[in-house]
Design a protein around this motif. Structure first.
Motif, short mmCIF file in Angstrom:
data_model
loop_
_atom_site.label_atom_id
_atom_site.label_comp_id
_atom_site.label_asym_id
_atom_site.label_seq_id
_atom_site.Cartn_x
_atom_site.Cartn_y
_atom_site.Cartn_z
N HIS A 62 16.52 17.98 10.13
CA HIS A 62 14.51 17.67 10.65
C HIS A 62 14.35 16.75 9.14
O HIS A 62 14.47 17.46 8.16
CB HIS A 62 13.56 18.51 11.08
CG HIS A 62 12.93 17.76 11.29
ND1 HIS A 62 11.87 17.72 10.58
CD2 HIS A 62 11.97 18.66 13.07
CE1 HIS A 62 10.28 17.69 11.35
NE2 HIS A 62 10.54 17.71 12.35
N GLY A 64 11.09 16.37 8.07
CA GLY A 64 10.22 17.74 7.56
C GLY A 64 10.66 19.06 6.56
O GLY A 64 10.42 19.10 5.97
N ILE A 95 7.40 11.56 -0.71
CA ILE A 95 8.66 11.05 0.12
C ILE A 95 9.45 9.80 0.42
O ILE A 95 8.67 9.44 1.31
CB ILE A 95 9.53 12.88 1.26
CG1 ILE A 95 10.80 12.70 0.92
CG2 ILE A 95 8.66 12.93 2.06
CD1 ILE A 95 11.87 13.91 1.16
N ASP A 96 10.39 9.53 -0.21
CA ASP A 96 11.12 8.16 0.31
C ASP A 96 12.75 8.64 1.03
O ASP A 96 13.27 9.25 0.14
CB ASP A 96 11.21 7.31 -0.67
CG ASP A 96 9.61 6.75 -0.88
OD1 ASP A 96 8.97 6.19 -0.40
OD2 ASP A 96 9.51 6.52 -2.34
N TYR A 97 12.74 8.58 1.85
CA TYR A 97 13.93 9.00 2.68
C TYR A 97 14.31 7.61 2.27
O TYR A 97 14.78 7.01 3.29
CB TYR A 97 13.68 9.08 4.55
CG TYR A 97 12.92 9.85 4.52
CD1 TYR A 97 13.69 11.68 4.34
CD2 TYR A 97 11.78 9.88 4.96
CE1 TYR A 97 12.56 12.41 5.09
CE2 TYR A 97 10.83 11.38 4.83
CZ TYR A 97 11.41 12.46 5.04
OH TYR A 97 10.98 14.20 5.31
N ASP B 65 4.91 15.73 10.56
CA ASP B 65 6.22 14.78 10.32
C ASP B 65 7.04 14.48 11.95
O ASP B 65 6.95 13.74 12.50
CB ASP B 65 8.00 14.99 9.38
CG ASP B 65 8.84 14.17 9.71
OD1 ASP B 65 8.49 13.26 9.80
OD2 ASP B 65 10.28 14.63 9.63
N SER B 66 6.37 15.96 12.65
CA SER B 66 7.22 15.71 13.96
C SER B 66 6.04 14.91 14.69
O SER B 66 6.53 14.63 15.91
CB SER B 66 7.27 17.57 14.30
OG SER B 66 8.39 18.20 13.18
N THR B 84 11.73 8.78 10.13
CA THR B 84 10.47 8.73 8.82
C THR B 84 11.07 7.66 7.76
O THR B 84 12.40 8.11 6.97
CB THR B 84 10.53 9.49 8.54
OG1 THR B 84 10.49 10.60 10.00
CG2 THR B 84 9.16 9.74 7.93
N LEU B 85 10.29 6.43 7.30
CA LEU B 85 10.88 6.04 5.32
C LEU B 85 9.95 6.99 5.23
O LEU B 85 10.69 7.12 3.59
CB LEU B 85 10.62 4.48 6.42
CG LEU B 85 10.44 3.57 5.23
CD1 LEU B 85 12.72 3.13 5.13
CD2 LEU B 85 10.00 2.06 5.62
N ASP B 86 8.83 7.35 4.81
CA ASP B 86 8.68 7.47 3.84
C ASP B 86 6.68 8.58 4.97
O ASP B 86 6.65 8.09 5.22
CB ASP B 86 7.56 6.61 2.90
CG ASP B 86 6.58 5.99 2.72
OD1 ASP B 86 5.57 6.29 3.64
OD2 ASP B 86 7.36 4.32 2.90
N LEU B 87 6.50 9.34 3.53
CA LEU B 87 4.93 10.36 4.37
C LEU B 87 5.33 11.60 2.81
O LEU B 87 5.31 10.91 1.67
CB LEU B 87 6.03 11.84 4.76
CG LEU B 87 5.85 12.41 5.28
CD1 LEU B 87 6.34 13.10 6.60
CD2 LEU B 87 5.02 13.89 4.22
#
Lengths: 147, 158
Positions: A62, A64, A95-97, B65-66, B84-87
């Motif tokens: 996940h 998150g 954050i960058d994934y 995120d969810s 998700t690319l960024d948060l």
């Protein structure tokens, strides 16, 4: 002020025992985080388990949870390196994934890039099998308590 | 699958399909094209400091995120893979053990490859948010659309 933080810090610094430290942060204990000594900073470990999967079709972590693990890696680094008497307050986190989190353990470490009187700036990276291929990078600000 | 069937399926399965969202016990409280709200029942596991009962910032990010992903899918109106690319999240007030967390998210712009989402989180009063977040999601399905240069206001629909 509680002596529990300084005891937990001493156990981590001197015996490399993270039990007391993790016990003070129930959410880190819930995730299953383990702090291990690394090269000049902690190497934090999160073993894979199915209940932390976000997408069941590819059994990916996940997103998150990956973020939460990284923010808590920064908190642990600050707690061990500084003499804070409680968990520093989070100001913001970004954050960058970079890659999808595949089924397998996560590792992270944190660099305290700037330490001011009141605010710490941190950079966190998270990887799985290859430290040179991080699955995510993040940065976070924390408000410190020590005046 | 028509739109109302899709919304019914989203409401029923978005949480249950995901092992972690199911374990957290998320509840979808509102679901529409415009916005979604999700509630996270509070648990002792979410505490970040045993001495003051503050909730850990990480669980707030899991909620954001969810809920953000649900908002992007609701806006898409049909099943599609997103990632998700960024948060980015600002922790504006502390959250404490004792009350559930609520998150409202809306998709501000659904572009061909990216969904831009904004989310806020509160505990007692939506006008006193504990956190505010911005997210970008990659629409993985958009890969099927040829990556052609666009001219003017032309839209490419897969």
């Amino acid at each position: 002020m509680s002596a529990r933080w300084s005891e937990a810090r001493r156990a981590m610094r001197e015996q490399h025992d993270d039990t007391l430290l993790i016990a003070l942060i129930p959410y880190a204990r819930y995730l299953g985080m383990r702090a291990e000594p690394g090269e000049g900073r902690l190497r934090v470990h999160l073993p894979f388990r199915e209940n932390l999967v976000g997408n069941p079709s590819v059994r990916a972590w996940h997103g998150g949870v990956t973020a939460a693990f990284m923010e808590n890696t920064a908190l642990l680094q600050l707690l061990v390196e500084l003499d804070e008497e409680r968990v520093p307050k989070s100001i913001d986190f970004a954050i960058d994934y970079l890659l999808s989190g595949r089924p397998g353990d996560l590792y992270a470490d944190c660099e305290i890039t700037r330490l001011g009187h009141r605010v710490a700036h941190t950079v966190i990276r998270c990887w799985q099998t290859d430290i040179g291929k991080p699955i995510a990078v993040a940065r976070a600000h924390f408000l410190l308590t020590s005046e | 699958m028509n739109e109302s069937e899709f919304f019914a399926a989203l409401r029923e399965r978005y949480i249950d399909n995901s092992p972690h969202m199911r374990e957290c016990g998320f509840v979808v409280e509102a679901l529409s094209t415009e916005y979604v709200t999700v509630r996270l029942p509070v648990r002792e596991d979410w505490i970040g400091d045993v001495e003051n009962g503050r909730l850990n910032p990480g669980i707030v990010t899991v909620l954001v995120d969810s809920t953000g992903g649900l908002a992007a899918l609701a806006r898409a109106g049909e099943p599609e893979p997103i990632a998700t690319l960024d948060l980015r999240i600002d922790h504006m007030r502390p959250a404490f053990f004792g009350a559930d967390l609520h998150c409202r998210a809306e998709c501000l712009r659904m572009a061909r490859s990216i969904a831009f989402v904004r989310a806020t989180v509160w505990q007692h009063d939506p006008h006193e948010p504990i956190a505010s977040a911005q997210l970008a999601f990659m629409r993985a399905g958009a890969r099927r659309v040829p990556d052609m240069p666009t001219h003017g206001v032309q839209d490419f629909v897969s």
